[in-house]
Structure formats: structure tokens, C-alpha cells
Scaffold this motif. Structure first.
Motif, short mmCIF file in Angstrom:
data_model
loop_
_atom_site.label_atom_id
_atom_site.label_comp_id
_atom_site.label_asym_id
_atom_site.label_seq_id
_atom_site.Cartn_x
_atom_site.Cartn_y
_atom_site.Cartn_z
N ARG A 177 0.85 -1.20 0.00
CA ARG A 177 0.00 0.00 0.00
C ARG A 177 0.88 1.24 0.00
O ARG A 177 2.04 1.21 0.40
CB ARG A 177 -0.88 0.02 1.25
CG ARG A 177 -1.96 -1.04 1.26
CD ARG A 177 -3.00 -0.75 2.33
NE ARG A 177 -4.25 -1.41 2.00
CZ ARG A 177 -4.59 -2.62 2.45
NH1 ARG A 177 -3.80 -3.29 3.24
NH2 ARG A 177 -5.75 -3.14 2.10
N THR A 178 0.30 2.33 -0.43
CA THR A 178 0.98 3.63 -0.32
C THR A 178 -0.03 4.65 0.19
O THR A 178 -1.24 4.41 0.13
CB THR A 178 1.48 4.14 -1.70
OG1 THR A 178 0.37 4.18 -2.61
CG2 THR A 178 2.57 3.24 -2.26
N LEU A 179 0.50 5.75 0.70
CA LEU A 179 -0.37 6.89 0.96
C LEU A 179 -0.13 7.87 -0.19
O LEU A 179 1.02 8.18 -0.51
CB LEU A 179 -0.03 7.58 2.28
CG LEU A 179 -0.99 8.75 2.60
CD1 LEU A 179 -2.33 8.22 3.09
CD2 LEU A 179 -0.38 9.71 3.63
N ARG A 180 -1.23 8.30 -0.82
CA ARG A 180 -1.09 9.22 -1.96
C ARG A 180 -1.86 10.50 -1.72
O ARG A 180 -2.94 10.49 -1.12
CB ARG A 180 -1.60 8.53 -3.24
CG ARG A 180 -0.76 7.34 -3.64
CD ARG A 180 -1.35 6.62 -4.84
NE ARG A 180 -1.41 7.47 -6.04
CZ ARG A 180 -1.96 7.09 -7.18
NH1 ARG A 180 -2.52 5.89 -7.28
NH2 ARG A 180 -1.99 7.91 -8.21
N ALA A 181 -1.28 11.60 -2.18
CA ALA A 181 -2.00 12.87 -2.13
C ALA A 181 -3.15 12.80 -3.12
O ALA A 181 -3.05 12.15 -4.17
CB ALA A 181 -1.06 14.01 -2.49
N LYS A 182 -4.25 13.45 -2.78
CA LYS A 182 -5.40 13.47 -3.69
C LYS A 182 -5.40 14.84 -4.35
O LYS A 182 -5.84 15.83 -3.77
CB LYS A 182 -6.68 13.25 -2.88
CG LYS A 182 -7.88 12.84 -3.71
CD LYS A 182 -9.15 12.78 -2.88
CE LYS A 182 -9.23 11.48 -2.04
NZ LYS A 182 -10.61 11.34 -1.46
N ILE A 183 -4.85 14.93 -5.55
CA ILE A 183 -4.73 16.24 -6.19
C ILE A 183 -5.55 16.29 -7.48
O ILE A 183 -6.72 16.64 -7.45
CB ILE A 183 -3.25 16.65 -6.41
CG1 ILE A 183 -2.43 16.47 -5.11
CG2 ILE A 183 -3.16 18.11 -6.86
CD1 ILE A 183 -0.98 16.85 -5.19
N ASP A 184 -4.95 15.88 -8.60
CA ASP A 184 -5.67 16.05 -9.86
C ASP A 184 -5.07 15.10 -10.89
O ASP A 184 -3.99 15.34 -11.40
CB ASP A 184 -5.52 17.52 -10.32
CG ASP A 184 -6.22 17.76 -11.65
OD1 ASP A 184 -6.87 16.83 -12.17
OD2 ASP A 184 -6.10 18.89 -12.16
N MET A 185 -5.81 14.04 -11.19
CA MET A 185 -5.27 13.04 -12.12
C MET A 185 -5.26 13.54 -13.56
O MET A 185 -4.66 12.91 -14.42
CB MET A 185 -6.06 11.73 -12.02
CG MET A 185 -5.73 10.92 -10.78
SD MET A 185 -3.96 10.69 -10.48
CE MET A 185 -3.56 9.44 -11.68
N SER A 186 -5.90 14.67 -13.83
CA SER A 186 -5.86 15.17 -15.21
C SER A 186 -4.88 16.33 -15.35
O SER A 186 -4.82 16.98 -16.39
CB SER A 186 -7.26 15.62 -15.63
OG SER A 186 -7.70 16.65 -14.78
N ALA A 187 -4.12 16.58 -14.30
CA ALA A 187 -3.15 17.68 -14.37
C ALA A 187 -2.11 17.40 -15.44
O ALA A 187 -1.63 16.27 -15.56
CB ALA A 187 -2.47 17.86 -13.02
N PRO A 188 -1.77 18.39 -16.27
CA PRO A 188 -0.70 18.19 -17.27
C PRO A 188 0.63 17.83 -16.59
O PRO A 188 1.42 17.06 -17.12
CB PRO A 188 -0.59 19.54 -17.98
CG PRO A 188 -1.79 20.33 -17.58
CD PRO A 188 -2.33 19.75 -16.31
N ASN A 189 0.87 18.37 -15.42
CA ASN A 189 2.09 18.07 -14.67
C ASN A 189 1.89 16.75 -13.91
O ASN A 189 1.11 16.66 -12.98
CB ASN A 189 2.37 19.23 -13.70
CG ASN A 189 3.65 19.01 -12.90
OD1 ASN A 189 4.17 17.89 -12.80
ND2 ASN A 189 4.16 20.09 -12.33
N VAL A 190 2.67 15.74 -14.34
CA VAL A 190 2.50 14.40 -13.76
C VAL A 190 2.69 14.40 -12.24
O VAL A 190 2.09 13.59 -11.53
CB VAL A 190 3.51 13.42 -14.41
CG1 VAL A 190 3.35 12.02 -13.86
CG2 VAL A 190 3.31 13.40 -15.91
N TRP A 191 3.52 15.31 -11.74
CA TRP A 191 3.80 15.33 -10.30
C TRP A 191 2.55 15.65 -9.49
O TRP A 191 2.51 15.36 -8.30
CB TRP A 191 4.92 16.32 -9.98
CG TRP A 191 6.20 15.81 -10.54
CD1 TRP A 191 6.80 16.17 -11.70
CD2 TRP A 191 6.98 14.75 -9.98
NE1 TRP A 191 7.92 15.41 -11.92
CE2 TRP A 191 8.06 14.53 -10.87
CE3 TRP A 191 6.89 13.96 -8.84
CZ2 TRP A 191 9.04 13.57 -10.64
CZ3 TRP A 191 7.86 13.00 -8.60
CH2 TRP A 191 8.92 12.82 -9.51
N LEU A 192 1.56 16.25 -10.14
CA LEU A 192 0.32 16.56 -9.42
C LEU A 192 -0.72 15.44 -9.52
O LEU A 192 -1.79 15.51 -8.97
CB LEU A 192 -0.28 17.88 -9.94
CG LEU A 192 0.56 19.13 -9.64
CD1 LEU A 192 -0.11 20.37 -10.23
CD2 LEU A 192 0.76 19.30 -8.14
#
Ligand code: ATP
Ligand code: MG
Length: 563
Positions: A177-192
């Protein structure tokens, strides 16, 4: 650059930003940091970053922390922490700014903040801004690449809190498992795209032992460490430009008070004729292609130090190359030039012969010893003079004699004349060889009228060579270095290890003038016509070992012109 290099204050876009923040009173105190990962020794690229971060603190009356970015338990060791601190201290200790003393002795450790990081992560989960994801690392990468949401993204806050606590408690295996930030899966910047903040790693950490089995990822640890330490200007290399939105997202999500730290990026140092990353340097060490991290051919800070480079020369180099936003390749010649520039002013001159050949002055009385006067440093009138013994039997360098020389060869040849520096003009009357035809001795005659500085010394010959008196010479081991790689960009086009220069180290037994017996580290000397030299720590009371830090001229420039 001149003698006052260390007092010059450079200007660049990052310093301009800091100056503006000082002018507007944005922060109470300018606070930078140098954040190495303790997974290897520091290299000259890190020196650029240290000079920038400590330089800003020094110029703006601020503080610079050294922070061990020790969030990866499997690759980090205490040996590296110690070497990093020794290197940083060496590089900034004599920089002349008392506030540096605040933070350069004890490093800060990201691992000291593991509890805080964890608490912040829990807060993020409570705010529904992070979730526990059950996908494998490979699936996570693939989904992020495609911009696809994780099927676990919409777990309830309660379930996430429970799973995250159980991750910490060690209930799940590595990678489960991982803990992931919930940001924006459609962001052009993969880091987001919902980046991973924590992963499971059942591994012992060099400082926290077995306390943790979840470890924070770079962005989470780095941003929070900056915030916790009150960093104002978080300066890193260009690769992290794409991480900056995530850095800001984390500070926003946690609603940390202002003024907040800001990240700025500059172009990393790339240097010709070397590899720069620790990952590659460690291969050179492990494959025994060099003699350890501090091998003087290595562009590590410890290697450069051992070779004889001074902290002031490295700082001058960092200033000379400047700070920009554009990736570029710095020519090794720039570093070499900076060293020559400094040592020419500071290094006392001495005579030494690297590959001795005996010279017998047939008309010089066997029982006579003269002391000739020599200037210690023509660039520094305060350096004084010394006496060098001169006698019937001398050594000169094999390179300074040729039996059948080309035209324009102004050193010694059969029947030819040359001046012995600080002493007389001699003429080569006879060449003695052994059975194999190797020249073993030159029988020469002295022109007694030609003594340097004497009333009748106006006779000129084209060549002047160095020498030492055979009876007075001290023997020393001298290590001569050349660039470690034969090509200017060993990183490009195949395995860098295949471009190793087989002639990068030559060891000779030299004959040195007796004054060198008094030499002590960290003094540097110019062996006249040969280069700048520093004592190696392998020296013993009975035997000196010298490293040639740098030749007097750029021999590689000549090579480049020839081809
Ligand atoms: P390496 O690939 O050699 O391990 P790194 O960037 O991973 O380098 P770190 O220990 O993480 O090494 O770096 C500490 C600091 O030094 C970082 O802020 C990094 O940006 C900086 N740094 C590393 N290499 C260079 C370089 N070539 N030029 C300028 N700064 C550098
Ligand atoms: Mg790194």
C-alpha cells in the motif's frame, strides 16, 4: 578574478530575489539549506550548491542549515554523514562569517521529523486530501502516466485513517500500500497526479532503527523539512522545477502560516572529463577503478582536497561559473585556471626533479658547495628568498635533455648550452650510456662567468632548466595525475567506465631541493616548471608523498589544437 575573489559578492537571479525579499522585509531572517542525501560523498556539483546556499546566508546575514535528506533507509550510512559534514566544514570554515557557525557543526536530519511528517500526513487524510492506495508501484506509475484515477481514491476518511495507522504499525508487507495525495489526475504536470507520499519499507534506518516501516517520499519530506526549519529560500537544481507546484500544494493543503518557504531552481554544474552523480562515482569506487572516494583523480570534494585544491579556489570557481537557469557544460579548464590563478599568487617556488638524470660538472671542484640565492615567490615580495646548495653533481629532468632534438629545442643537447636556474650556464660535453643505450649521465662544463645575478652574468642562452644538487637532494614519492577520462563527456555514448584514462596516475621518485624537508600540510608549492604540488596524507616523517594538484599549463588545450 583577483586576490580579493572571496570578498567579491556575485549577483545572479536568485540573489536578486533574496535582495528584493530583504528590501521588502518579507522574512525576518534569510534562511537557506543544503540538503544532501547521505548515500555517497559530496562532489564538485554539491560544492556549487554549498557555495550558493552558504554564500546567500553569508551575504545577507542569514543562516544556512546542512540537512541530511535521510528518508531512504536502504542506501544511507553514517560514514557518508561524517564525510559530508567534514567536506562542508572544510569548504566554508574559513569563509569569514560568524553566523555560518550556527549551523555547520551539527547537521539537521529529515529523519528527526518523521513524527511530524506522520502527523501532517494524518492531517491531510482528515482533510480528505490523501488516501491509502492498494495498487502496486507498477500499477501506480502506469495509472499516473495515463492520468487514470486509482480505484481506491474514494475511500472514506475513516478507512484511510485506519489503513494508514496499520501501515505504520507494520501490518502490511513492502509495496502492498501507499499513501497518496489526492490532487488532480488530469493535471498536465505528472507530479500533481496523486503522487505517492509514503511507501512501506521494512528496513532499518541508520538513525531511527526499526521504529518506522513507512518512509516519506522526497517531496513530502523535503517540503515539510523546509517548513519545519523555517527555510525561506529553498534552492535546488532545475530537475525539481516540475516539483514546485507540488511543493506549493503541500504548503497550501496544510494551510501553513505565511511567510512560507519558496523553491527556486538553478542549473546544476556539469563538468567535462568527469561523471558527476554519486551513483556513478560509487561504481568507480566499488569497481576499484580509483583508490576510494578521496582518490585525488575524483571530482569529489574530498578528492579535490586531497589533491591539494584549496577551499578558496573551489569557492572562486563556484563564483566564476555563476548561477543561471540554463543547463550548460563547464569546461574542466575553468576549474584548472582558477587553481593556477590562486596558486601562482600564493605558492612558494621550489626546485624538484621528477625523472632524474645525473649531471657531472667536470670542471667544478668536487669539494665545493655553493649556496645560490632563489626568490621564494616572484608574485609575493613578502615571501623572501632562500639558499639552494649547488655542487659538482646534480640531477636534471630527463625531459630536459634530448640527444637528437628537433629544431627549436632550447634545453640541453650534446654540445649545447642551457642555464641552470639561479646558477650557471653549462655545456653538455659528453653523454654516458649503459649497455642498453640508455643515457645514464651527462658530463658537462660550467661557465663560471655566467652566474645568475653575478656581475658578469649578462650572457644569455635560450633555455633555462631546473636542477637539484645530488648530494643534498631529498627523495620523495610524487604522484602525477591526469584527467580520469579520455573523453570530454564520458556520460554520453556507452558505459562511462570504458572511457577511463589508463594514464591518469603516474608515480615517480623525485629528487627535491632540501628546503622541501620543512614542508608541512596544507602548504602548497610550485615545483618550478612542473606545476603546483601538495603533500598527501600518505606522507610519513621518513618519506614525503606529493600530489601534483595541477600542471602550470593546460596540456589538454595543446592536445586539442594538435588533433
Ligand atoms: P547525485 O545525483 O550526485 O546523487 P543529488 O542531486 O541526488 O546528486 P543530493 O545529495 O540529493 O544529490 O543533493 C544535495 C544538493 O546538492 C541538492 O540541493 C542538489 O540539487 C545539489 N546538487 C547535486 N548535484 C549538483 C550539481 N551537479 N550542481 C549543483 N548542485 C547540485
Ligand atoms: Mg539525490
Amino acid at each position: 578574478m583577483t586576490a580579493s575573489t572571496s570578498t567579491l559578492v556575485p549577483s545572479d537571479f536568485i540573489r536578486d530575489i533574496v535582495a528584493e525579499d530583504v528590501r521588502t522585509g518579507k522574512y525576518k531572517l534569510i534562511h537557506t539549506r543544503f540538503p544532501p542525501e547521505p548515500n555517497g560523498y559530496l562532489h564538485i556539483g554539491h560544492a556549487k550548491s554549498i557555495c550558493l546556499n552558504f554564500g546567500i546566508a553569508r551575504e545577507f546575514g542569514g543562516i544556512c542549515n546542512v540537512r541530511m535528506d535521510d528518508t531512504n533507509p536502504t542506501k544511507e550510512e553514517t560514514e557518508y554523514v561524517d564525510s559530508i559534514m567534514a567536506d562542508v566544514r572544510w569548504l566554508v570554515d574559513d569563509w569569514g562569517a560568524s553566523h555560518l557557525a550556527l549551523n555547520r557543526n551539527t547537521p539537521f536530519y529529515a529523519s528527526d521529523y518523521f513524527d511530524r511528517f506522520y502527523e501532517c500526513a494524518v492531517e491531510l487524510v482528515r482533510k480528505n486530501k490523501a488516501f491509502v492506495c492498494d495498487m502496486t508501484p507498477e500499477e501506480t506509475d502506469e495509472y499516473r502516466r495515463l492520468g487514470k484515477e486509482s480505484p481506491f481514491r474514494n475511500r472514506s476518511i475513516e478507512e484511510n485513517l485506519d489503513l494508514f495507522a496499520r501501515m505504520k504499525a507494520g501490518e502490511f508487507p513492502d509495496g502492498a500500500r501507499t499513501l497518496r495525495a489526492k490532487i488532480d489526475m488530469s493535471a498536465p504536470n505528472v507530479w500533481l497526479r496523486d503522487p505517492v507520499l509514503y511507501r512501506i519499507r521494512h528496513a532499518s534506518h541508520h538513525r531511527t532503527g526499526d521504529k518506522w516501516c513507512i518512509y516519506p517520499m522526497y517531496d513530502w519530506a523535503h517540503t515539510l523539512s523546509d517548513y519545519i526549519e523555517g527555510i525561506t529560500h529553498s534552492v535546488c537544481t532545475l530537475e525539481f522545477e516540475v516539483h514546485r507546484p507540488l511543493y506549493e500544494w503541500i504548503l497550501d493543503a496544510l494551510e501553513v502560516p505565511r511567510p512560507r518557504p519558496h523553491q527556486y531552481e538553478f542549473a546544476r554544474l556539469n563538468l567535462t572529463y568527469t561523471v558527476m552523480s554519486k551513483r556513478k562515482l560509487i561504481q568507480l569506487v566499488n569497481d576499484k577503478l580509483v583508490n576510494g572516494w578521496d582518490d585525488p583523480r575524483m571530482l569529489t570534494i574530498s578528492g579535490l582536497r586531497r589533491r591539494g585544491v584549496t577551499a578558496s579556489a573551489l569557492r572562486a570557481f563556484a563564483y566564476n561559473i555563476g548561477i543561471t537557469k540554463y543547463p550548460s557544460m563547464t569546461d574542466m579548464a575553468v576549474l584548472e585556471h582558477t587553481m593556477r590563478n590562486e596558486f601562482n599568487r600564493t605558492a612558494a617556488r621550489r626546485l624538484a626533479v621528477l625523472r632524474p638524470i645525473r649531471v657531472v660538472l667536470t670542471n667544478y671542484p668536487a669539494d665545493r658547495v655553493e649556496e645560490v640565492d632563489a626568490v621564494n615567490n616572484p608574485e609575493d615580495t613578502n615571501a623572501g628568498t632562500r639558499k639552494i646548495p649547488f655542487s659538482r653533481e646534480l640531477f636534471i629532468d630527463r625531459d630536459d635533455f634530448m640527444e637528437t632534438p628537433p629544431s627549436k629545442y632550447f634545453r640541453l643537447r650534446p654540445g649545447g648550452e642551457v642555464r641552470l636556474k639561479y646558477a650557471y650556464i653549462i655545456k653538455c660535453d659528453e653523454v654516458v650510456k649503459d649497455n642498453a643505450g640508455k643515457v645514464t649521465e651527462l658530463r658537462c662544463s660550467v661557465d663560471f662567468e655566467s652566474k645568475s645575478g653575478g656581475a658578469t652574468s649578462n650572457r644569455k642562452v635560450k633555455g633555462t632548466i631546473h636542477w637539484v644538487s645530488a648530494a643534498h637532494a631529498i627523495e620523495a614519492e610524487v604522484r602525477l595525475y591526469d584527467r580520469l577520462f579520455t573523453v570530454s563527456e564520458p556520460d554520453v555514448g556507452g558505459d562511462f567506465k570504458t572511457f577511463i584514462n589508463p594514464h591518469s596516475l603516474e608515480v615517480v621518485t623525485a629528487k627535491c631541493e632540501p628546503a622541501l624537508a620543512e614542508a608541512r600540510p596544507p602548504e602548497r608549492y610550485q615545483f618550478e616548471r612542473l606545476g603546483y604540488f601538495a603533500l598527501d596524507p600518505d606522507s610519513t616523517p621518513d618519506k614525503q608523498v606529493w600530489n601534483r594538484t595541477i600542471t602550470l599549463k593546460d596540456t589538454w588545450a595543446k592536445e586539442a589544437k594538435k588533433t
